[in-house]
Enzyme design. Structure first.
Site, mmCIF file in Angstrom:
data_model
loop_
_atom_site.group_PDB
_atom_site.id
_atom_site.type_symbol
_atom_site.label_atom_id
_atom_site.label_comp_id
_atom_site.label_asym_id
_atom_site.label_seq_id
_atom_site.Cartn_x
_atom_site.Cartn_y
_atom_site.Cartn_z
ATOM 1 N N GLY A 267 0.749 -1.245 0.000
ATOM 2 C CA GLY A 267 0.000 0.000 0.000
ATOM 3 C C GLY A 267 0.774 1.288 0.000
ATOM 4 O O GLY A 267 0.177 2.360 -0.212
ATOM 5 N N GLU A 309 3.955 -6.399 2.167
ATOM 6 C CA GLU A 309 3.779 -6.847 0.776
ATOM 7 C C GLU A 309 3.786 -5.695 -0.219
ATOM 8 O O GLU A 309 2.772 -5.423 -0.869
ATOM 9 C CB GLU A 309 2.426 -7.563 0.658
ATOM 10 N N CYS A 380 -9.942 2.948 -30.170
ATOM 11 C CA CYS A 380 -11.243 3.469 -30.590
ATOM 12 C C CYS A 380 -12.115 3.823 -29.394
ATOM 13 O O CYS A 380 -13.199 3.246 -29.207
ATOM 14 C CB CYS A 380 -11.940 2.437 -31.475
ATOM 15 N N TYR A 409 1.512 -1.736 -12.284
ATOM 16 C CA TYR A 409 0.102 -1.794 -12.691
ATOM 17 C C TYR A 409 -0.150 -1.191 -14.070
ATOM 18 O O TYR A 409 -1.236 -0.669 -14.336
ATOM 19 C CB TYR A 409 -0.799 -1.119 -11.636
HETATM 20 N N1 LLP Z 1 -1.070 -7.311 -0.935
HETATM 21 C C1 LLP Z 1 -2.336 -7.484 -1.351
HETATM 22 C C2 LLP Z 1 -3.143 -8.521 -0.728
HETATM 23 C C3 LLP Z 1 -2.863 -6.678 -2.360
HETATM 24 O O1 LLP Z 1 -4.111 -6.849 -2.755
HETATM 25 C C4 LLP Z 1 -2.049 -5.674 -2.951
HETATM 26 C C5 LLP Z 1 -2.564 -4.821 -4.022
HETATM 27 C C6 LLP Z 1 -0.727 -5.548 -2.508
HETATM 28 C C7 LLP Z 1 -0.274 -6.371 -1.497
HETATM 29 C C8 LLP Z 1 0.232 -4.541 -3.095
HETATM 30 O O2 LLP Z 1 -0.174 -3.242 -2.865
HETATM 31 P P1 LLP Z 1 0.748 -2.018 -3.344
HETATM 32 O O3 LLP Z 1 1.996 -1.989 -2.478
HETATM 33 O O4 LLP Z 1 1.084 -2.230 -4.771
HETATM 34 O O5 LLP Z 1 -0.108 -0.828 -3.144
HETATM 35 N N2 LLP Z 1 -4.535 -1.677 -9.978
HETATM 36 C C9 LLP Z 1 -4.462 -0.666 -8.940
HETATM 37 C C10 LLP Z 1 -3.816 -1.210 -7.696
HETATM 38 C C11 LLP Z 1 -4.516 -2.424 -7.145
HETATM 39 C C12 LLP Z 1 -3.825 -2.969 -5.918
HETATM 40 C C13 LLP Z 1 -4.374 -4.306 -5.582
HETATM 41 N N3 LLP Z 1 -3.757 -4.933 -4.475
HETATM 42 C C14 LLP Z 1 -3.704 0.540 -9.476
HETATM 43 O O6 LLP Z 1 -3.243 0.497 -10.613
HETATM 44 O O7 LLP Z 1 -3.598 1.548 -8.796
#
Ligand code: LLP
Length: 451
Positions: A267, A309, A380, A409
């Site tokens: 996050g 994570e 398109c 992403y």
């Molecule tokens: N752990 C779990 C269980 C998750 O669902 C996620 C992200 C992470 C770790 C990693 O989170 P991060 O450090 O990347 O914030 N597609 C969206 C982001 C979706 C995130 C989903 N889960 C975007 O492009 O902003």
């Protein structure tokens, strides 16, 4: 130009040198060209073709090392679990392993890539709110370290599969701490609102732990939470951690069991634009580790092994997308569309989340962004926009346009809409570059078309 856009946007006269905070650590401007890891991005684009994602391997390595350094600075029993959904390939899985980190996979497909890279299975965490029975069996057969369980049905399925195989599977239980964070603030939500995890309301989470302890073939390995993504406000993590540690106390008091691993999810937010000012990995590490340690001490609990994570914060700023400018359409008194050879198929984030991106011209990197342009894709859809009315150098057909901060992403959310072939991924390091994912071909598009 629409009045609202005209009022908000204006050329900022920044050059690429002013955008270094959102580019890889190794980015430089040399003779007017963007260089990453001493590779000239203009020459690279012309040789390798566009659209293409370019990622700095040293930048990714540094992010993973920073997580290890700053998390273990405060507590020696930590696990950095890279979230593969941000970007995953065999090279990425190998780099994660090489840095001594673990891997979060969220589908059978991500697990297959990890296995193809010989990622140590005991360092894999499997996620998903609806893992299929086949995916669960793949996890067990691969001997992965942890399945992060999301529902009662899943617990039962794992128990059955493990018993059939005469084995024990360690699980973490995903808990919804009732704290949902957005970029700058957090709000409490009812557990009922989330498709993920077990809510603390109505005792669901406690029932899940009890069930995990009772079921054959299952070892209770600890707890997991994930409150959201692109979070700037560290106090959201601190608040959720308090809730989780309080739950650990409840588990000990009511079930007599110590929780020996707490995974606080991902996050941490990143900078996409120049004024963005996310928290550092160092500050994040302190908030998470000190938060858990202090909350545990206050309740007489032993501090558990701590896992985080991160996905986005490892790879987002490691990557840029390079495009070639194909057409320029000036609509007098409205706006200028600079169209590139990609768009929503390689970066859906602008249309999906109204995400903000910057752009500059890699072969005019030392020139000021003295005009305004909307960077449009080739697809398109009117919503196929990469940057809406942002500052840009004066563009010409054939220019190489660079969009920073696309390492997370973007490739993982890419699509074949309009039967567009997806760009490949190039990694740079020490003056050299190599493909880690090659560009698709028309044959790739036809590979599954058996009709
Ligand atoms: N752990 C779990 C269980 C998750 O669902 C996620 C992200 C992470 C770790 C990693 O989170 P991060 O450090 O990347 O914030 N597609 C969206 C982001 C979706 C995130 C989903 N889960 C975007 O492009 O902003």
């Amino acid at each position: 130009m629409k009045t609202s856009d005209a009022a908000m946007a204006c050329p900022d006269n920044k050059t690429a040198a002013d955008l270094m905070a959102i580019l890889p650590d190794t980015a430089q401007v040399v003779d007017g060209h963007l260089h990453i890891d001493d590779v000239d991005m203009v020459a690279l684009a012309r040789e390798a073709g566009t659209a293409v994602y370019v990622m700095s391997e040293p930048h990714i390595r540094k992010q993973l090392q920073d997580y290890r350094k700053w998390m273990s600075y405060h507590w020696d029993d930590v696990d950095i679990v890279y979230a593969g959904k941000a970007f995953l390939s065999k090279a990425m899985a190998r780099l994660v392993a090489d840095c001594g980190c673990s891997l979060d996979v969220s589908s059978g497909g991500e697990l297959a890539i990890a296995r193809a890279a010989d990622f140590p299975p005991e360092r894999i965490y499997a996620h998903g709110n609806n893992k299929t029975t086949a995916e669960l069996a793949e996890c067990l057969d691969a001997g992965i370290g942890y399945i992060v369980v999301d529902s009662f049905e899943e617990l039962d399925r794992i128990s059955k599969l493990a018993s059939q195989r005469g084995m024990e599977q360690t699980v973490l239980l995903r808990i919804t701490p009732g704290i949902a964070a957005d970029t700058h603030d957090y709000i409490r939500t009812g557990a009922e609102d989330s498709k993920f995890g077990f809510g603390l309301n109505q005792g669901l989470a406690l029932r899940a732990v009890r069930r995990a302890l009772e079921l054959p073939g299952i070892t209770y390995g600890g707890l997991h939470m994930h409150i959201g993504s692109q979070i700037y406000a560290l106090h959201s993590f601190a608040a959720a951690i308090e809730v989780m540690v309080e739950f650990m106390l409840q588990i000990r008091d009511e079930l007599g069991v110590d929780t020996c691993l707490l995974n606080t999810g991902g996050g941490l937010g990143v900078a996409y634009g120049v004024p963005d000012d996310p928290a550092t990995i160092k500050d994040y590490g302190k908030v998470v580790v000190d938060g858990i340690k202090e909350a545990c001490e206050a309740r007489g609990l032993a501090t558990p092994r701590i896992a985080v994570e991160p996905g986005r914060s490892v790879v987002a700023n490691a990557g840029v997308t390079l495009y070639t400018v194909g057409t320029i359409k000036e609509i007098p008194n409205i706006r200028t569309y600079v169209s590139v050879d990609g768009g929503m198929t390689d970066n859906i984030r602008t249309s999906l989340y109204q995400a903000h991106y910057e752009a500059f011209i890699a072969n005019k990197a030392d020139q000021p962004r003295s005009t305004l342009a909307t960077i449009a894709g080739k697809h398109c859809e009117s919503g196929d926009i990469v940057v809406s009315n942002g500052p840009l150098q004066s563009a010409e057909v054939g220019d190489i346009l660079c969009v920073p901060a696309t390492g997370a992403y973007c490739q993982s959310l890419s699509s074949n809409y309009n039967k567009q072939v997806r760009p490949g991924v190039i990694w740079t390091a020490d003056g050299a570059w190599r493909w880690v994912v090659r560009r698709e071909s028309y044959d790739d598009l036809l590979r599954c078309d058996v009709g």
